[in-house]
Design a protein around this motif. Structure first.
Motif, PDB file in Angstrom:
ATOM      1  N   THR A 156       1.011  -1.119   0.078  1.00 21.89           N
ATOM      2  CA  THR A 156      -0.031   0.079   0.116  1.00 21.89           C
ATOM      3  C   THR A 156       0.769   1.247  -0.064  1.00 21.89           C
ATOM      4  O   THR A 156       0.514   2.228  -0.737  1.00 21.89           O
ATOM      5  CB  THR A 156      -0.887  -0.016   1.304  1.00 21.89           C
ATOM      6  N   PHE A 157       1.951   1.332   0.723  1.00 24.54           N
ATOM      7  CA  PHE A 157       2.785   2.255   0.657  1.00 24.54           C
ATOM      8  C   PHE A 157       3.484   2.508  -0.524  1.00 24.54           C
ATOM      9  O   PHE A 157       3.773   3.770  -1.011  1.00 24.54           O
ATOM     10  CB  PHE A 157       3.643   2.162   2.061  1.00 24.54           C
ATOM     11  N   GLU A 158       3.781   1.397  -1.189  1.00 29.02           N
ATOM     12  CA  GLU A 158       4.388   1.389  -2.444  1.00 29.02           C
ATOM     13  C   GLU A 158       3.820   2.093  -3.707  1.00 29.02           C
ATOM     14  O   GLU A 158       4.251   2.793  -4.167  1.00 29.02           O
ATOM     15  CB  GLU A 158       5.034   0.225  -2.767  1.00 29.02           C
ATOM     16  N   GLU A 159       2.555   1.408  -3.493  1.00 25.96           N
ATOM     17  CA  GLU A 159       1.666   2.248  -4.458  1.00 25.96           C
ATOM     18  C   GLU A 159       1.173   3.639  -4.246  1.00 25.96           C
ATOM     19  O   GLU A 159       0.881   4.293  -5.298  1.00 25.96           O
ATOM     20  CB  GLU A 159       0.242   1.510  -4.431  1.00 25.96           C
ATOM     21  N   ALA A 160       1.208   4.052  -3.148  1.00 24.54           N
ATOM     22  CA  ALA A 160       1.170   5.452  -2.912  1.00 24.54           C
ATOM     23  C   ALA A 160       2.113   6.284  -3.113  1.00 24.54           C
ATOM     24  O   ALA A 160       2.235   7.539  -2.977  1.00 24.54           O
ATOM     25  CB  ALA A 160       0.575   5.604  -1.380  1.00 24.54           C
ATOM     26  N   HIS A 161       3.337   5.716  -3.470  1.00 25.43           N
ATOM     27  CA  HIS A 161       4.685   6.262  -3.435  1.00 25.43           C
ATOM     28  C   HIS A 161       5.200   7.276  -2.160  1.00 25.43           C
ATOM     29  O   HIS A 161       5.576   8.238  -2.351  1.00 25.43           O
ATOM     30  CB  HIS A 161       4.689   7.127  -4.900  1.00 25.43           C
ATOM     31  N   MET A 162       4.940   6.514  -1.201  1.00 22.42           N
ATOM     32  CA  MET A 162       5.047   7.357   0.157  1.00 22.42           C
ATOM     33  C   MET A 162       5.845   6.607   1.210  1.00 22.42           C
ATOM     34  O   MET A 162       5.929   5.555   1.307  1.00 22.42           O
ATOM     35  CB  MET A 162       3.881   7.677   0.939  1.00 22.42           C
ATOM     36  N   SER A 163       6.938   7.282   1.567  1.00 23.28           N
ATOM     37  CA  SER A 163       7.755   6.532   2.687  1.00 23.28           C
ATOM     38  C   SER A 163       7.102   6.835   4.218  1.00 23.28           C
ATOM     39  O   SER A 163       6.129   7.391   4.185  1.00 23.28           O
ATOM     40  CB  SER A 163       9.088   7.272   2.538  1.00 23.28           C
ATOM     41  N   LEU A 164       7.665   6.035   4.991  1.00 23.69           N
ATOM     42  CA  LEU A 164       7.177   6.190   6.354  1.00 23.69           C
ATOM     43  C   LEU A 164       7.279   7.451   6.961  1.00 23.69           C
ATOM     44  O   LEU A 164       6.380   8.027   7.799  1.00 23.69           O
ATOM     45  CB  LEU A 164       7.754   4.914   7.204  1.00 23.69           C
TER      46      LEU A 164
END
Length: 183
Positions: free
Chosen positions: A120-128
């Motif tokens: 889900t984070f990869e698909e959103a192109h967002m880091s923690l």
């Protein structure tokens, strides 16, 4: 008299060993599988920071598109958590499952959590770190609204900070390592 005492102690020891064997048979395989899954997904979480770098110092104003992506990501994660919880409840209420299988349900259903979250984070192109930054922005905004900031269009959101903060504190009361809202 001594013979009865030793027989009683032997019986108790047999019960303890049997209980430990039952716990090991029931919980060790699913807990081991969860740990192994976390080990597999851990590099993916680390790679998020490299793939989608985020510099807090470079943020001079709120990026509306990224903040919206953060909110959408939160909704996706909450929906997943609700679906997982409902699935676990359905499984626990399933009379066709035996006692041991019902004990294993939360562990077996939780197996894909880290994989799903990483994807889900990869698909959103967002880091923690970016997610954490926008979460802090969200909480600060809600806190400021409670203090009277914002126009009338934001008035319906007033009071939400106090309510959500109380929910968070109730949910994390027994977890000494849980972050506070103000961190």
């Amino acid at each position: 008299m001594r013979k009865a005492f030793f027989i009683g102690c032997g019986f108790i020891l047999l019960l303890v060993v049997g209980g430990l064997a039952f716990v090991g048979y029931t919980f060790i395989p699913p807990v081991k599988a969860l740990y192994e899954q976390f080990e597999v997904d851990q590099p993916r979480f680390s790679a998020l920071e490299d793939s989608f770098p985020f510099d807090v110092e470079a943020e001079s104003q709120l990026d509306v598109d990224r903040f919206t992506a953060h909110l959408e990501l939160r909704v996706t994660l909450v929906d997943y958590a609700r679906t997982l919880e409902e699935d676990i409840q359905r499984s626990l209420n399933d009379d066709s499952l035996g006692f041991i299988e019902q004990l294993r349900v939360p562990f077996t259903r939780a197996l894909g959590i880290t994989t799903h979250v990483a994807t889900t984070f990869e698909e959103a192109h967002m880091s923690l770190s970016e997610f954490a930054w926008y979460s802090r922005v969200l909480w600060a905004t809600l806190r400021n609204l409670d203090k009277g900031a914002g126009g009338m269009a934001l008035a319906p959101l007033r009071g939400r900070y106090s309510e959500l903060r109380q929910r968070w504190e109730d949910a994390t009361r027994d977890d000494e390592d849980a972050p506070t809202i103000d961190q």
